[in-house]
Design an enzyme around this catalytic site. Sequence first.
Site, PDB file in Angstrom:
ATOM      1  N   ASP A 119      -7.434  40.026  78.734  1.00  9.79           N
ATOM      2  CA  ASP A 119      -6.148  39.348  78.711  1.00  9.79           C
ATOM      3  C   ASP A 119      -5.806  38.676  77.383  1.00  9.79           C
ATOM      4  O   ASP A 119      -5.595  39.329  76.379  1.00  9.79           O
ATOM      5  CB  ASP A 119      -6.096  38.327  79.858  1.00  9.79           C
ATOM      6  N   GLU A 435       0.446  31.672  85.228  1.00  8.89           N
ATOM      7  CA  GLU A 435       0.600  32.881  86.034  1.00  8.89           C
ATOM      8  C   GLU A 435       0.702  32.481  87.507  1.00  8.89           C
ATOM      9  O   GLU A 435      -0.098  31.695  88.001  1.00  8.89           O
ATOM     10  CB  GLU A 435      -0.587  33.837  85.839  1.00  8.89           C
ATOM     11  N   SER A 461       0.791  38.085  86.829  1.00  2.51           N
ATOM     12  CA  SER A 461      -0.304  38.987  86.474  1.00  2.51           C
ATOM     13  C   SER A 461       0.160  40.432  86.438  1.00  2.51           C
ATOM     14  O   SER A 461       1.066  40.834  87.176  1.00  2.51           O
ATOM     15  CB  SER A 461      -1.437  38.837  87.483  1.00  2.51           C
TER      16      SER A 461
END
Length: 547
Positions: A119, A435, A461
């Site tokens: 990420d 998120e 996400s």
Amino acid sequence: MESYWNGAEAAHRRVMMKAAGYSDSDIRKKPHIGVPNSYMEGSPGSAHLRQIAEAVKQGIWAAGGVPVEFGIPATCGNIANGAEELKYEQVGRDIVAMSVEFVSRVHNFDGLVMVASCDNIIAGCYLAAARVNIPSMVVTGGSMQPGHHCGKTVVEADLDVARFSGSAEEDLMELEEAVCPSFGACPSMGTANTMQMLGEVMNLVMPGTATIPASDNRKLRQAREAGKFAVKLVKSGLKPSDLITKEILLNSIMFDMAVAGSTNAVLHILTMAYELGIDITLEDFETYAKEIPCINAVIPSGPYTVVDFHYAGGVPNVMKMLESRLFTDAPMMNGRTWGEYLSGVKAQPNEVIHTLEKPLFHEPGLKILRGNLSPNGAIVRPTAVPDSVKYMKGKAKVFDGDRSAFEAIEAGEIVPGDIIVIRYEGCKGAPGMKELMLSIDALIGRGLHTSVGLVSDARFSGFNFGAIIGHVSPEAYDGGTIALVENGDEIIIDIPNGQVSLEVTEEELEKRKADWVCPPLKEEKGCLNLFARNCRPAEQGGAMQPW
């Protein structure tokens, strides 16, 4: 390089390197290449990176360079899934970039080979490359193998859905044992794999290597080759500012549309552009959303995993499919142009990677929505939205945070036709642009994603699916329209026409704005406070770039 390490004035530098075990001739005559390693024991995406970094260093030594490994921060977003701490993840991108910048500047490296997988960690490495602007590349950790449970392929996101759909704890335990069977990034089109892939397009990852599964020992062989190539790259003098041009970033946008990449990639591409002084805006994403359909059948847009994607031709195959639309005169890190490289790539249309002429969807993998609720733009992933909610007109149910919305879903207060509004979770409001894992996973687990919409100034996400509209800007903390929404207001979500609107008159909004009071920052100190005070808005990448 040599003048920095030679002569009497460099004695204090040489002695430190000698005391660390390096020889005099290595110190004086060879390029020094930093190897930032995001190894961390607590995540499958990073727990295997010691071995990969070691292979990189072997390659650097073999090619006549001097590797200097150092650690950089790494986290696993799934650890914080559903917790307030998830808002640290976006901030982590900037912390990683600053960590690499700090060490690289002090030690005056001639080049960098960063080792990362997940990420915002890998996005932070890309940002560091742009900021430090010395010959740089990244070696990815690759993708995790999918799991198998009761005769079905499963990934980590299946556990999240099961958790909120009422599965018994015993069944969840069985899934836990199955969904993450190897090292590597979770094998759907989440942010980690999206950014690994984009590294090839952005000339930061060697062609054809980004998605090699972590369990495939070719990953180690290619890591060693990357170390060798890094020495060559240093000697060529090619810097990220030479290789990441506007055309390269536009190619990246087209690629992201084609593969239905994580919506977080929008933030990272915009941040890279700003760091390099390149004029890229959400309008560029809007342009290519009209031209590039989704051709990639990886979860959640299709049934396949990133492991399938790799063996179906990977990034080179997608780029070959896009060849007629790409800027093929754009440079590559290997000294060729993309056109020259793609002339040697054979197109391999298959069930995972389709052609532009016969796409998986006749719509893009990402789309920008505008309207009075988000005049500066909002983000949706159309290929992950059920047809039943691609157009919605519903009553707003408003929450000032992810957890309160989740609690309402769990209490049965959200019903088909509702449009959830979650605010004060943006770059400044969270702070950190959280998120929305709790509320969205709960919607999916209860089957409400086919009948309920969600609009937020937060992000979501790459695993998620449903009528989820994120990145609404201006965010609530900045007094955007989303801060003025009241329960019962009508909202229109019109994904085919790119609109998200609040059915309230301008006069009424002006009255509400006059009564609105900006809340205090949720974090009074620490990196979250610094982020809130220094970040750009979401439509400019949301990074700490106040310059």
